[in-house]
Design a protein around this motif. Structure first.
Motif, mmCIF file in Angstrom:
data_model
loop_
_atom_site.group_PDB
_atom_site.id
_atom_site.type_symbol
_atom_site.label_atom_id
_atom_site.label_comp_id
_atom_site.label_asym_id
_atom_site.label_seq_id
_atom_site.Cartn_x
_atom_site.Cartn_y
_atom_site.Cartn_z
ATOM 1 N N ASN A 123 4.123 6.029 0.178
ATOM 2 C CA ASN A 123 3.399 6.912 -0.739
ATOM 3 C C ASN A 123 4.000 8.320 -0.786
ATOM 4 O O ASN A 123 3.302 9.305 -1.032
ATOM 5 C CB ASN A 123 1.909 6.986 -0.363
ATOM 6 N N LEU A 144 -4.164 2.753 -1.013
ATOM 7 C CA LEU A 144 -4.089 4.144 -0.582
ATOM 8 C C LEU A 144 -5.463 4.729 -0.274
ATOM 9 O O LEU A 144 -5.642 5.432 0.720
ATOM 10 C CB LEU A 144 -3.388 4.984 -1.649
ATOM 11 N N SER A 172 0.823 -1.210 0.000
ATOM 12 C CA SER A 172 0.000 0.000 0.000
ATOM 13 C C SER A 172 0.859 1.262 0.000
ATOM 14 O O SER A 172 0.530 2.241 -0.665
ATOM 15 C CB SER A 172 -0.911 0.011 1.229
ATOM 16 N N GLY A 173 1.968 1.245 0.755
ATOM 17 C CA GLY A 173 2.792 2.437 0.876
ATOM 18 C C GLY A 173 4.200 2.285 0.351
ATOM 19 O O GLY A 173 4.763 3.202 -0.232
ATOM 20 N N ARG A 233 10.573 3.002 -1.496
ATOM 21 C CA ARG A 233 10.603 4.352 -2.062
ATOM 22 C C ARG A 233 11.816 5.135 -1.553
ATOM 23 O O ARG A 233 12.465 5.860 -2.320
ATOM 24 C CB ARG A 233 9.305 5.091 -1.732
#
Length: 295
Positions: free
Chosen positions: A202, A157, A94-95, A100
């Motif tokens: 995210n 998200l 999800s994130g 990232r």
């Protein structure tokens, strides 16, 4: 010599189908560099057990195919026997906060190419009451949302954002007694994040100046704020300027002790836990090898 790699695939992470993952791995992995196997996790803690077994059997690399929770489990498995094995990440959550931060692409083919590049970065890890985390842990509102989100059938998200707005107006800040590298302080906080990387996921950066290899955690204390300030705080998270907000204080530290008046949720890499009593957080400098993009 070719390396041995095990792909540990979480079939439900991020609410995304993994039907094409096996074929993408077969088609895009450099078979001159790797001999591979795949395994699917099917229960809580199963990814950790698969990872631990792989390292015990001599695998050089274990790649987590999932979100931060799957990465946490696979990394715990690697570290549980103090091995020299490397962590690979195919982001599918999800994130995807740790991926990232490490600039691992969200595109599966490109993430597999990162494995093919075989570039190793040694990163810090941390523990909360002895339990490892690798990206972010926290108490307060984010832990509360993690606990709510864990029961939400709609992952991703949009489900997370709905949980935030549903709970935001009803959540009360708490009082915390902190000891940060031996210095005592009292704080009233909306939430406190213990950041190894810069972000939750995210691209929401709660600790924009965090360095994942500096031997320190960034303790981001979000102070109580009026409701109308939430859009500005959200903008600061997404623009990487949270540390400049009047409602955010960031302290770098190696060891943190937290005492709160009431028991409640914490989260470790987005996975919630209910804890009583004192919370102890410690950094473990340069303790995990991760495959990252070449510069």
């Amino acid at each position: 010599m070719r390396k041995n790699i095990l792909f540990v695939i979480n079939p439900i992470s991020g609410g995304k189908s993994k039907k094409r993952v096996e074929q993408l791995i077969i088609d895009n992995l450099d078979h001159e560099k790797y001999e591979y196997e795949m395994a699917y996790s099917n229960a809580v803690d199963h990814a950790r057990k698969l990872s631990r077994s792989a390292v015990h059997l001599g695998f050089d690399t274990v790649a987590a195919v999932g979100g931060d929770g799957t990465v946490n489990e696979v990394a715990k498995g690697i570290m549980s026997i103090n091995a020299n094995a490397e962590l690979g990440i195919i982001p599918f959550g999800s994130g995807n906060g740790l991926a990232r931060h490490l600039r691992i692409p969200m595109d599966v083919k490109k993430a597999i190419d990162v494995l093919n590049q075989n570039t190793v970065k040694v990163i810090d890890t941390a523990t909360l009451n002895g339990e490892p985390f690798f990206n972010m842990a926290g108490v307060g509102f984010d832990a509360h949302i993690s606990a709510m989100f864990a029961h939400n059938k709609k992952r991703g998200l949009s489900g997370y954002v709905k949980s935030v707005f549903r709970e935001l107006n009803n959540y009360n800040s708490d009082d915390y007694e902190l000891t940060v590298d031996g210095k005592s302080m009292s704080k009233k906080a909306f939430m406190i994040s213990f950041a190894n990387s810069t972000q939750f996921g995210n691209n929401a950066h709660i600790a924009p100046l965090a360095d994942i290899s500096d031997g320190l955690l960034d303790v981001a204390i979000v102070k109580p704020f009026p409701f109308y300030q939430f859009p500005m705080l959200a903008w600061r998270l997404m623009s990487g300027t949270a540390h400049r907000s009047a409602f955010v204080e960031v302290i770098k530290a190696k060891e943190i002790k937290v005492i709160r008046k009431e028991n409640g949720a914490v989260h470790l890499d987005g996975e919630p836990k209910m804890l009583n009593g004192q919370i102890d957080i410690k950094i473990r400098p340069l303790s995990l090898k991760v495959l990252v993009p070449s510069l």
